[in-house]
Design an enzyme around this catalytic site. Structure first.
Site, PDB file in Angstrom:
ATOM      1  CG  ASN A 176     -30.602  -0.270  -3.566  1.00  0.00           C
ATOM      2  OD1 ASN A 176     -31.103  -1.343  -3.282  1.00  0.00           O
ATOM      3  ND2 ASN A 176     -29.444  -0.175  -4.197  1.00  0.00           N
TER       4      ASN A 176
ATOM      5  CG  HIS B  35     -30.217   4.206  -9.677  1.00  0.00           C
ATOM      6  ND1 HIS B  35     -30.297   5.119  -8.645  1.00  0.00           N
ATOM      7  CD2 HIS B  35     -29.377   3.244  -9.257  1.00  0.00           C
ATOM      8  CE1 HIS B  35     -29.519   4.719  -7.647  1.00  0.00           C
ATOM      9  NE2 HIS B  35     -28.948   3.569  -7.990  1.00  0.00           N
ATOM     10  CG  MET B  36     -34.438  -1.486 -12.427  1.00  0.00           C
ATOM     11  SD  MET B  36     -35.715  -1.861 -13.665  1.00  0.00           S
ATOM     12  CE  MET B  36     -37.155  -1.191 -12.871  1.00  0.00           C
ATOM     13  CG  HIS B  37     -28.815  -1.538  -9.236  1.00  0.00           C
ATOM     14  ND1 HIS B  37     -27.463  -1.285  -9.281  1.00  0.00           N
ATOM     15  CD2 HIS B  37     -29.333  -0.633  -8.370  1.00  0.00           C
ATOM     16  CE1 HIS B  37     -27.174  -0.288  -8.469  1.00  0.00           C
ATOM     17  NE2 HIS B  37     -28.307   0.136  -7.907  1.00  0.00           N
TER      18      HIS B  37
ATOM     19  CB  VAL C 130     -26.950   7.737  -6.857  1.00  0.00           C
ATOM     20  CG1 VAL C 130     -27.262   8.740  -7.946  1.00  0.00           C
ATOM     21  CG2 VAL C 130     -25.468   7.381  -6.861  1.00  0.00           C
TER      22      VAL C 130
END
Length: 150
Positions: free
Chosen positions: A120, A133-135, A129
């Protein structure tokens, strides 16, 4: 000609405003960046987390709010606020995020059935956040990423 230029500039000004982040979001983002990333605190072991992978460049852990049976966050240890802040020097760590995702998907048994990787970026995508970062999501049929328009 002057009228056309003024009209064009007003259209550009309007669309730029329409595509910018809301003032409230900009304020929250700035405050969170100054405060420091919760992920950096996990990396420094200032906050607890269930860590499933770690090396010199990347850490992966289970988020507090699961959105699928398999849900992991894969995070570079270098604090990069958004994809928009990536530099050429970050290319290797970005590639490593994908290699770690592949490894973890296989370990979690979802590499053959399928999984989703999601990053995102900023307000419209719901980034809350400001540490890239990768989900990694899987373990069930996830459905469409967006509501399909007819």
């Amino acid at each position: 000609m002057k009228k056309i230029i003024l009209f064009s500039l007003s259209i550009l000004s309007f669309t730029a405003v329409g595509w910018s982040q809301s003032l409230e979001y900009q304020k929250q983002k700035a405050e969170k960046i100054v405060k420091g990333s919760v992920f950096t605190k996990i990396i420094k072991r200032e906050l607890p987390a269930t860590i499933v992978y770690e090396d010199d460049d990347v850490i992966a852990f289970t988020p507090l709010r699961l959105q699928a049976p398999v849900h992991l966050l894969i995070v570079p240890k270098k604090e990069i606020h958004t994809i928009n802040d990536v530099t050429d020097e970050d290319a290797l760590v970005l590639g490593k995020l994908f290699l770690v995702a592949k490894k973890l998907a296989k370990e979690k048994g979802i590499s053959k059935t399928g999984y989703r990787l999601s990053i995102n970026i900023n307000e419209d995508a719901g980034q809350s956040v400001f540490h890239l970062h990768m989900h990694l999501l899987g373990g069930k049929k996830l459905g469409p990423m967006l509501t399909q328009e007819k």
